[in-house]
Design an enzyme around this catalytic site. Structure first.
Site, short mmCIF file in Angstrom:
data_model
loop_
_atom_site.label_atom_id
_atom_site.label_comp_id
_atom_site.label_asym_id
_atom_site.label_seq_id
_atom_site.Cartn_x
_atom_site.Cartn_y
_atom_site.Cartn_z
N GLN A 131 43.62 38.43 -3.67
CA GLN A 131 42.37 38.94 -3.86
C GLN A 131 42.39 40.66 -3.66
OE1 GLN A 131 40.14 36.94 -4.96
NE2 GLN A 131 38.19 38.60 -5.49
N TRP A 159 32.62 42.96 -10.64
CA TRP A 159 33.37 41.61 -11.33
C TRP A 159 34.43 41.05 -10.38
CZ3 TRP A 159 32.43 40.00 -16.08
CH2 TRP A 159 31.85 41.07 -16.89
N VAL A 160 34.92 41.78 -9.36
CA VAL A 160 35.80 41.06 -8.40
C VAL A 160 35.22 41.24 -6.98
CG1 VAL A 160 38.13 41.32 -7.35
CG2 VAL A 160 37.58 42.10 -9.91
N ALA A 161 35.21 40.06 -6.30
CA ALA A 161 34.56 40.05 -4.84
C ALA A 161 35.55 40.61 -4.03
CB ALA A 161 34.51 38.65 -4.52
N SER A 166 35.26 36.29 -1.32
CA SER A 166 35.39 35.52 -2.65
C SER A 166 35.53 34.07 -2.32
CB SER A 166 36.77 36.09 -3.21
OG SER A 166 37.38 35.18 -4.19
N HIS A 168 37.03 31.95 -4.08
CA HIS A 168 38.35 31.49 -4.27
C HIS A 168 39.23 31.28 -3.03
CE1 HIS A 168 38.67 31.55 -8.78
NE2 HIS A 168 37.96 32.55 -8.73
N ASP A 175 38.44 28.81 -11.70
CA ASP A 175 38.13 29.47 -12.90
C ASP A 175 38.72 28.61 -14.12
OD1 ASP A 175 37.22 31.50 -11.57
OD2 ASP A 175 38.82 33.04 -12.12
N GLU A 218 29.62 34.83 -15.19
CA GLU A 218 31.05 34.30 -15.30
C GLU A 218 30.91 32.85 -15.84
OE1 GLU A 218 33.64 34.96 -11.88
OE2 GLU A 218 33.38 37.01 -12.12
N HIS A 221 33.53 30.11 -13.89
CA HIS A 221 33.93 29.98 -12.47
C HIS A 221 32.82 29.08 -12.01
CE1 HIS A 221 34.59 31.83 -8.29
NE2 HIS A 221 33.35 30.85 -8.18
#
Length: 248
Positions: A131, A159-161, A166, A168, A175, A218, A221
């Site tokens: 990440q 856009w990105v944690a 996150s 993920h 995703d 997203e 996601h």
């Protein structure tokens, strides 16, 4: 004369020392220093946690008294708990997910394929290190476009944690994209939007919920939340934060 020379040497020594200290501090703050980067990351998470709103909560149990692991809330304001644990299941393409959601994910994919829709898991579980790497790459991408460090960081975080915030890293999110041979992305996204709740999955970041989730839309996601919660969220048109706020 000797005294003047000594003063001059002393002055030069201190000047060099000050320059060296300033240069070191500059490198520590702006360079790729792991310790400073870690501190910056923690400070950023702390700052985000300070932005309290009614959706800033952590749910640890369901109504029936069982541990609702599938309803754990992770977002900009709620980092992953230190004691969080999972048991991973590796997929055929090398991606991994929490073993507890694997049967439901497989059932959903089988149902999609029965209707000639062919989804694939493009990204499942991610480590904190992965990440961090994704965030760094995104920041560099924006900096190459001419954005300042601050601008690039801010845009990247949309856009990105940040690491530890996150989904993920939970192993509960995937995703999902099309296989690119039998299906197109829009076909997969449409099918998931209409059917994923039947298998306990939700589109985690809808376009009209960005202010609540903190993440831009997203369509790929998806997050496992259990069938009952997924059905309720789908029927009411609400996101996870809103659902947990209603049931807390």
């Amino acid at each position: 004369m000797k005294e003047k020379r000594m003063k001059r040497i002393s002055f030069l020594f201190y000047a060099c020392f000050i320059i060296a200290v300033v240069a070191l501090l500059y490198w520590l703050v702006t360079g790729n220093n792991p310790l400073i980067n870690e501190l910056k990351q923690k400070a950023s998470i702390s700052a985000m946690q300070g932005n309290h709103n009614k959706y800033n909560m952590t749910i640890t149990s369901s109504g029936d008294g069982d541990s609702a692991w599938y309803l754990i809330l992770v977002n900009k304001w709620n980092p992953i708990p230190d004691n969080y644990k999972m048991d991973l299941e590796e997929l055929s393409n090398g991606e991994s997910v929490d073993k507890r959601i694997y049967p439901s994910l497989q059932e959903m994919f089988d149902a999609a394929r029965s209707e000639n829709i062919y989804p694939v898991v493009a990204s499942g579980y991610r480590t904190k290190q992965v990440q961090q790497s994704i965030m760094k790459e995104k920041i560099q991408e924006y900096k190459k476009q001419g954005l300042s460090n601050h601008e690039a960081q801010t845009k990247a975080e949309a856009w990105v944690a940040l690491p530890d915030t996150s989904e993920h890293q939970l192993g509960l999110s995937v995703d999902i994209n099309a296989d690119g041979i039998h299906s197109k992305g829009e076909e997969v996204y449409r099918w998931l939007d209409q059917n994923s709740y039947k298998y306990g999955f939700i589109r985690r970041y809808p376009a009209n919920k960005t202010e609540i989730t903190g993440v831009i839309h997203e369509p790929w996601h998806y997050r496992y939340v259990g069938v009952d919660a997924a059905k309720a969220m789908h029927k009411q048109g609400i996101c996870l934060e809103e659902y947990l706020n209603k049931t807390s």
